[in-house]
Scaffold this motif. Structure first.
Motif, short mmCIF file in Angstrom:
data_model
loop_
_atom_site.label_atom_id
_atom_site.label_comp_id
_atom_site.label_asym_id
_atom_site.label_seq_id
_atom_site.Cartn_x
_atom_site.Cartn_y
_atom_site.Cartn_z
N ALA A 14 0.83 -1.21 0.00
CA ALA A 14 0.00 0.00 0.00
C ALA A 14 0.87 1.26 0.00
O ALA A 14 0.59 2.22 -0.73
CB ALA A 14 -0.93 0.00 1.21
N GLY A 15 1.93 1.25 0.82
CA GLY A 15 2.82 2.40 0.87
C GLY A 15 3.56 2.62 -0.43
O GLY A 15 3.71 3.76 -0.90
N LEU A 16 4.01 1.52 -1.03
CA LEU A 16 4.73 1.60 -2.29
C LEU A 16 3.82 2.09 -3.41
O LEU A 16 4.20 2.96 -4.21
CB LEU A 16 5.31 0.22 -2.63
N GLU A 17 2.61 1.54 -3.46
CA GLU A 17 1.66 1.96 -4.49
C GLU A 17 1.33 3.44 -4.36
O GLU A 17 1.30 4.18 -5.35
CB GLU A 17 0.38 1.12 -4.38
N TYR A 18 1.08 3.89 -3.13
CA TYR A 18 0.76 5.30 -2.90
C TYR A 18 1.92 6.20 -3.34
O TYR A 18 1.71 7.21 -4.03
CB TYR A 18 0.45 5.53 -1.42
N SER A 19 3.14 5.84 -2.95
CA SER A 19 4.31 6.66 -3.27
C SER A 19 4.54 6.74 -4.77
O SER A 19 4.85 7.82 -5.30
CB SER A 19 5.55 6.09 -2.58
N LEU A 20 4.40 5.63 -5.46
CA LEU A 20 4.59 5.62 -6.92
C LEU A 20 3.52 6.46 -7.61
O LEU A 20 3.81 7.20 -8.57
CB LEU A 20 4.58 4.19 -7.45
N GLN A 21 2.30 6.35 -7.15
CA GLN A 21 1.22 7.13 -7.75
C GLN A 21 1.40 8.62 -7.49
O GLN A 21 1.07 9.45 -8.34
CB GLN A 21 -0.13 6.64 -7.22
N GLN A 22 1.95 8.97 -6.33
CA GLN A 22 2.24 10.38 -6.03
C GLN A 22 3.30 10.94 -6.97
O GLN A 22 3.35 12.13 -7.23
CB GLN A 22 2.72 10.52 -4.58
N GLY A 24 3.40 10.15 -10.04
CA GLY A 24 2.80 10.22 -11.38
C GLY A 24 2.79 8.91 -12.14
O GLY A 24 2.40 8.87 -13.31
N TYR A 25 3.18 7.80 -11.48
CA TYR A 25 3.17 6.50 -12.14
C TYR A 25 1.81 5.82 -11.96
O TYR A 25 1.18 5.94 -10.91
CB TYR A 25 4.25 5.59 -11.57
N ASN A 26 1.39 5.09 -12.97
CA ASN A 26 0.24 4.20 -12.83
C ASN A 26 0.74 2.85 -12.34
O ASN A 26 1.83 2.41 -12.74
CB ASN A 26 -0.48 4.03 -14.17
N THR A 27 -0.01 2.20 -11.47
CA THR A 27 0.45 0.94 -10.89
C THR A 27 -0.60 -0.15 -10.97
O THR A 27 -1.80 0.12 -10.95
CB THR A 27 0.85 1.12 -9.41
N CYS A 28 -0.11 -1.38 -11.04
CA CYS A 28 -0.95 -2.56 -10.92
C CYS A 28 -0.34 -3.39 -9.79
O CYS A 28 0.84 -3.72 -9.83
CB CYS A 28 -0.96 -3.35 -12.22
N LEU A 29 -1.12 -3.71 -8.79
CA LEU A 29 -0.61 -4.40 -7.60
C LEU A 29 -1.06 -5.85 -7.59
O LEU A 29 -2.25 -6.15 -7.70
CB LEU A 29 -1.09 -3.68 -6.34
N CYS A 30 -0.10 -6.77 -7.45
CA CYS A 30 -0.39 -8.20 -7.34
C CYS A 30 0.30 -8.77 -6.10
O CYS A 30 1.29 -8.21 -5.62
CB CYS A 30 0.11 -8.95 -8.58
N GLU A 31 -0.24 -9.89 -5.61
CA GLU A 31 0.32 -10.50 -4.40
C GLU A 31 0.90 -11.89 -4.63
O GLU A 31 1.67 -12.38 -3.80
CB GLU A 31 -0.76 -10.60 -3.32
N THR A 32 0.54 -12.54 -5.73
CA THR A 32 0.99 -13.91 -5.98
C THR A 32 1.54 -14.05 -7.39
O THR A 32 1.32 -13.20 -8.25
CB THR A 32 -0.17 -14.91 -5.82
N ILE A 33 2.24 -15.17 -7.62
CA ILE A 33 2.78 -15.46 -8.95
C ILE A 33 1.65 -15.68 -9.94
O ILE A 33 1.69 -15.20 -11.08
CB ILE A 33 3.71 -16.69 -8.88
N LYS A 34 0.63 -16.42 -9.52
CA LYS A 34 -0.50 -16.70 -10.40
C LYS A 34 -1.17 -15.40 -10.87
O LYS A 34 -1.45 -15.21 -12.05
CB LYS A 34 -1.52 -17.58 -9.66
N GLU A 35 -1.40 -14.51 -9.92
CA GLU A 35 -2.01 -13.22 -10.22
C GLU A 35 -1.14 -12.41 -11.19
O GLU A 35 -1.62 -11.78 -12.14
CB GLU A 35 -2.12 -12.43 -8.91
#
Length: 229
Positions: A14-22, A24-35
């Motif tokens: 969550a912290g990483l996603e927020y910081s990257l979006q701040q 100006g980057y768009n992000t896609c967050l996944c938690e597993t290899i399958k995902e």
């Protein structure tokens, strides 16, 4: 710019996603290899940030997919900071390796550096030649006059820093910041001098009269030789 972030720790993610979006980057967050494999099939990304230890496997597996099938730049983000894991990550083709805890500004700097390299075409070629030195970036191997040179992970990263900034004089502080996440507190101004000396001894024909990694007095160091892709 679209970044694929794979991290199973929800707080870090969550912290990483927020910081990257701040930034100006768009992000896609996944938690597993399958995902992640599904996301790689369905979307087009510019860069991947992979945690090493995932619930259903290793980030190494994802790195192989991202490199072989999509030719994407990869940064490993992991709590493992021993040299074996660093070398393994580089051998898998990872472009960089950052250990937790990390500074977000440092990560952003690494991302920008990697994207400049890809834009300039350096990472589109697996072989870089500097005189009698040949660097195979896909295998993270270095050869001199056809013979394999054994570089430590830090020595190899230091060489890549110069290759990625071929016309730039790099200050000692810039080099220290780029090496920080692999070496932690063990890299300081004095030990940087040692690594520069060791790298010259392995690469240069005349280490005391270096042609590849040159000293710019009062400023830092620069790549003194032109390289071929």
């Amino acid at each position: 710019m679209y970044i694929l972030v794979v991290e199973d720790d929800k707080t870090i993610a969550a912290g990483l996603e927020y910081s990257l979006q701040q930034e100006g980057y768009n992000t896609c967050l996944c938690e597993t290899i399958k995902e992640t494999k599904k996301a790689l099939q369905e979307d087009t990304f510019n860069l991947c940030i992979f945690d090493l230890a995932l619930p259903d496997g290793s980030g190494y597996e994802l790195c192989k997919v991202a490199k072989e099938k999509h030719n994407l730049p990869v940064i490993f983000l992991t709590a493992c900071d021993d040299e074996v894991n660093v070398v393994m990550g580089l051998d898998m083709g990872a472009d960089d390796y950052i250990t937790k805890p990390f500074r977000i500004r440092e990560l952003i700097s690494r991302i920008n550096s990697i994207m400049r390299r890809y834009k300039n075409g350096v990472d589109c070629k697996s072989i870089i030649k500097i005189g009698s030195i040949r660097i195979n970036t896909m295998e993270a191997k270095v050869y001199k006059n056809g013979e394999d040179i054994m570089l430590t992970a830090l020595e190899y990263r230091l060489l890549l820093i110069f290759l990625n900034n071929p016309k730039q004089v790099l200050s000692r502080n810039q080099l220290l910041e780029s090496l920080w996440d692999v070496a932690g507190d063990f890299i300081n101004d004095n030990t940087l001098t040692v690594y520069i000396k060791r790298l010259r001894e392995k690469l240069e024909d005349e280490p005391h009269n270096p042609k590849i990694i040159q000293t710019v007095r009062g400023m830092g160091y620069k790549l003194g030789a032109e390289y071929e892709l």
